[in-house]
Design an enzyme around this catalytic site. Sequence first.
Site, mmCIF file in Angstrom:
data_model
loop_
_atom_site.group_PDB
_atom_site.id
_atom_site.type_symbol
_atom_site.label_atom_id
_atom_site.label_comp_id
_atom_site.label_asym_id
_atom_site.label_seq_id
_atom_site.Cartn_x
_atom_site.Cartn_y
_atom_site.Cartn_z
ATOM 1 N N GLY A 127 37.034 47.859 51.159
ATOM 2 C CA GLY A 127 38.340 47.539 51.731
ATOM 3 C C GLY A 127 38.863 48.231 52.727
ATOM 4 O O GLY A 127 39.836 48.805 53.262
ATOM 5 N N SER A 174 38.486 46.796 56.061
ATOM 6 C CA SER A 174 38.872 46.261 57.093
ATOM 7 C C SER A 174 40.148 46.357 57.516
ATOM 8 O O SER A 174 40.689 45.739 58.604
ATOM 9 C CB SER A 174 38.511 44.678 56.877
ATOM 10 O OG SER A 174 39.246 44.210 55.676
ATOM 11 N N ASP A 200 31.477 41.324 48.815
ATOM 12 C CA ASP A 200 32.743 40.933 47.987
ATOM 13 C C ASP A 200 32.331 41.967 46.816
ATOM 14 O O ASP A 200 31.400 41.587 46.229
ATOM 15 C CB ASP A 200 32.481 39.578 47.686
ATOM 16 C CG ASP A 200 33.509 39.040 46.745
ATOM 17 O OD1 ASP A 200 34.202 39.760 46.064
ATOM 18 O OD2 ASP A 200 33.616 37.768 46.560
ATOM 19 N N TYR A 210 47.974 42.919 37.717
ATOM 20 C CA TYR A 210 47.611 44.222 38.605
ATOM 21 C C TYR A 210 47.861 45.299 38.056
ATOM 22 O O TYR A 210 46.862 46.283 38.151
ATOM 23 C CB TYR A 210 48.714 44.119 39.894
ATOM 24 C CG TYR A 210 48.434 45.151 41.145
ATOM 25 C CD1 TYR A 210 47.390 45.024 41.731
ATOM 26 C CD2 TYR A 210 49.417 46.085 40.918
ATOM 27 C CE1 TYR A 210 47.493 46.039 42.727
ATOM 28 C CE2 TYR A 210 49.381 47.237 42.159
ATOM 29 C CZ TYR A 210 48.261 47.145 43.059
ATOM 30 O OH TYR A 210 48.123 48.200 43.927
ATOM 31 N N ILE A 252 53.135 52.161 49.985
ATOM 32 C CA ILE A 252 52.442 52.357 51.145
ATOM 33 C C ILE A 252 52.512 50.935 52.121
ATOM 34 O O ILE A 252 52.105 50.072 51.575
ATOM 35 C CB ILE A 252 50.700 52.651 51.150
ATOM 36 C CG1 ILE A 252 50.955 53.845 49.905
ATOM 37 C CG2 ILE A 252 50.551 53.130 52.360
ATOM 38 C CD1 ILE A 252 51.205 55.087 50.327
HETATM 39 P P1 NAP Z 1 45.332 45.366 52.069
HETATM 40 O O1 NAP Z 1 45.884 45.842 53.406
HETATM 41 O O2 NAP Z 1 45.665 44.348 51.540
HETATM 42 O O3 NAP Z 1 43.869 45.633 52.124
HETATM 43 C C1 NAP Z 1 43.167 45.234 50.986
HETATM 44 C C2 NAP Z 1 41.747 45.547 51.433
HETATM 45 O O4 NAP Z 1 40.755 45.134 50.403
HETATM 46 C C3 NAP Z 1 41.023 44.690 52.604
HETATM 47 O O5 NAP Z 1 40.381 45.432 53.544
HETATM 48 C C4 NAP Z 1 40.359 43.436 52.075
HETATM 49 O O6 NAP Z 1 39.253 43.226 53.048
HETATM 50 C C5 NAP Z 1 39.689 44.362 50.917
HETATM 51 N N1 NAP Z 1 39.392 43.204 49.816
HETATM 52 C C6 NAP Z 1 40.252 42.458 49.054
HETATM 53 N N2 NAP Z 1 39.430 41.785 48.164
HETATM 54 C C7 NAP Z 1 38.033 42.046 48.398
HETATM 55 C C8 NAP Z 1 36.903 41.729 47.975
HETATM 56 N N3 NAP Z 1 36.740 40.867 46.958
HETATM 57 N N4 NAP Z 1 35.689 42.294 48.194
HETATM 58 C C9 NAP Z 1 35.671 43.112 49.410
HETATM 59 N N5 NAP Z 1 36.893 43.423 49.876
HETATM 60 C C10 NAP Z 1 38.164 43.073 49.402
HETATM 61 O O7 NAP Z 1 45.721 46.558 50.792
HETATM 62 P P2 NAP Z 1 46.120 48.128 50.913
HETATM 63 O O8 NAP Z 1 47.711 48.206 50.904
HETATM 64 O O9 NAP Z 1 45.236 48.719 52.136
HETATM 65 O O10 NAP Z 1 45.563 48.609 49.498
HETATM 66 C C11 NAP Z 1 44.548 49.285 49.309
HETATM 67 C C12 NAP Z 1 44.233 49.698 47.808
HETATM 68 O O11 NAP Z 1 45.325 50.661 47.629
HETATM 69 C C13 NAP Z 1 44.283 48.773 46.897
HETATM 70 O O12 NAP Z 1 43.409 48.871 45.940
HETATM 71 C C14 NAP Z 1 45.635 48.595 46.435
HETATM 72 O O13 NAP Z 1 45.864 48.086 45.221
HETATM 73 C C15 NAP Z 1 46.018 49.832 46.399
HETATM 74 N N6 NAP Z 1 47.277 50.459 46.364
HETATM 75 C C16 NAP Z 1 48.161 49.998 47.658
HETATM 76 C C17 NAP Z 1 49.711 50.309 47.559
HETATM 77 C C18 NAP Z 1 50.487 49.662 48.795
HETATM 78 O O14 NAP Z 1 51.577 50.279 48.412
HETATM 79 N N7 NAP Z 1 50.014 49.304 49.904
HETATM 80 C C19 NAP Z 1 50.268 51.098 46.751
HETATM 81 C C20 NAP Z 1 49.428 51.418 45.393
HETATM 82 C C21 NAP Z 1 47.918 51.335 45.339
HETATM 83 P P3 NAP Z 1 38.932 41.626 53.296
HETATM 84 O O15 NAP Z 1 40.014 40.633 52.873
HETATM 85 O O16 NAP Z 1 38.344 41.738 54.541
HETATM 86 O O17 NAP Z 1 37.878 41.345 51.956
#
Ligand code: NAP
Length: 243
Positions: free
Chosen positions: A10, A12, A59, A151, A184
């Site tokens: 993740g 990207s 993926d 989730y 976040i």
């Molecule tokens: P984000 O901005 O939506 O980014 C998600 C990342 O996961 C992207 O790089 C996406 O890349 C990748 N991804 C999604 N499906 C994928 C797949 N099938 N194969 C490979 N890569 C995949 O999310 P984020 O907020 O940075 O979250 C990162 C992590 O933190 C997640 O696990 C999320 O559940 C966790 N988290 C986030 C928050 C928050 O408030 N933001 C809170 C608690 C936990 P591509 O689309 O290019 O594949």
Amino acid sequence: MSKGSVIVTGASRGIGTDIARELAAAGYDLALVARSADRLEELASELGGATRVKAWPGDISSWDDAQRITNEVNEEFEGIHGLVNNAGVTQDGLFVRMSPENWQKPIDINLNGTFFFTRAAAPLMMRQRQGRIINISSVIGLTGNAGQANYAASKAGIVALTKSVAKELGGRGVTANVIAPGFIATDMTADLPEKVRTGMLSQIPLKRFGEGKDVAGVVKFLLSPEASYITGQVLVVDGGMIA
Ligand code: NAP
């Protein structure tokens, strides 16, 4: 000199990009994983230089991709110091209206993806007698949340998986820990209605939303020699939201 190689899924965008920036600056070789190949290539050329940073598009919900990427990284970087299972998705909806397909998506990506990469890396780390596995869950995996049963289940599963792995692999010098972020500011949270954001902010004692670098700093710590006696733990990074 490199401190060793780390796989970041993740990478990207969002938290994963901030983790990659922090770890490149700290001197790790990096394998960047996500589906958006162009974005990964851009980030790899931006961060590479002092250490080796390479894009490995794939993926995470595919066992074949997880095995292929992990084996290629191990060969190219001659070992894997750390695995950061960060990629994740939401597919929100009220439970009574949730279709089996909507239930399945976060399970396939968040939980199975974490299993696939951990399963692929574990034997390599056991052979090295050293490794750090860091799985990104969520406070929602600890508390549950209306509209996020799928989730929450996927993220709670990550906690149980990590604690089990910590118990099995500890004897081979491999640690496994969870980071559970709160709110976040990333693409994942960008679309939430203003009313929801204001409501959440009022529940955060530190009075601000988290940033990717708040999580990235904890990842760096868990990869460091200072964290070598920590395993099977959940580190909550939420500004005190669920304290
Ligand atoms: P984000 O901005 O939506 O980014 C998600 C990342 O996961 C992207 O790089 C996406 O890349 C990748 N991804 C999604 N499906 C994928 C797949 N099938 N194969 C490979 N890569 C995949 O999310 P984020 O907020 O940075 O979250 C990162 C992590 O933190 C997640 O696990 C999320 O559940 C966790 N988290 C986030 C928050 C928050 O408030 N933001 C809170 C608690 C936990 P591509 O689309 O290019 O594949």
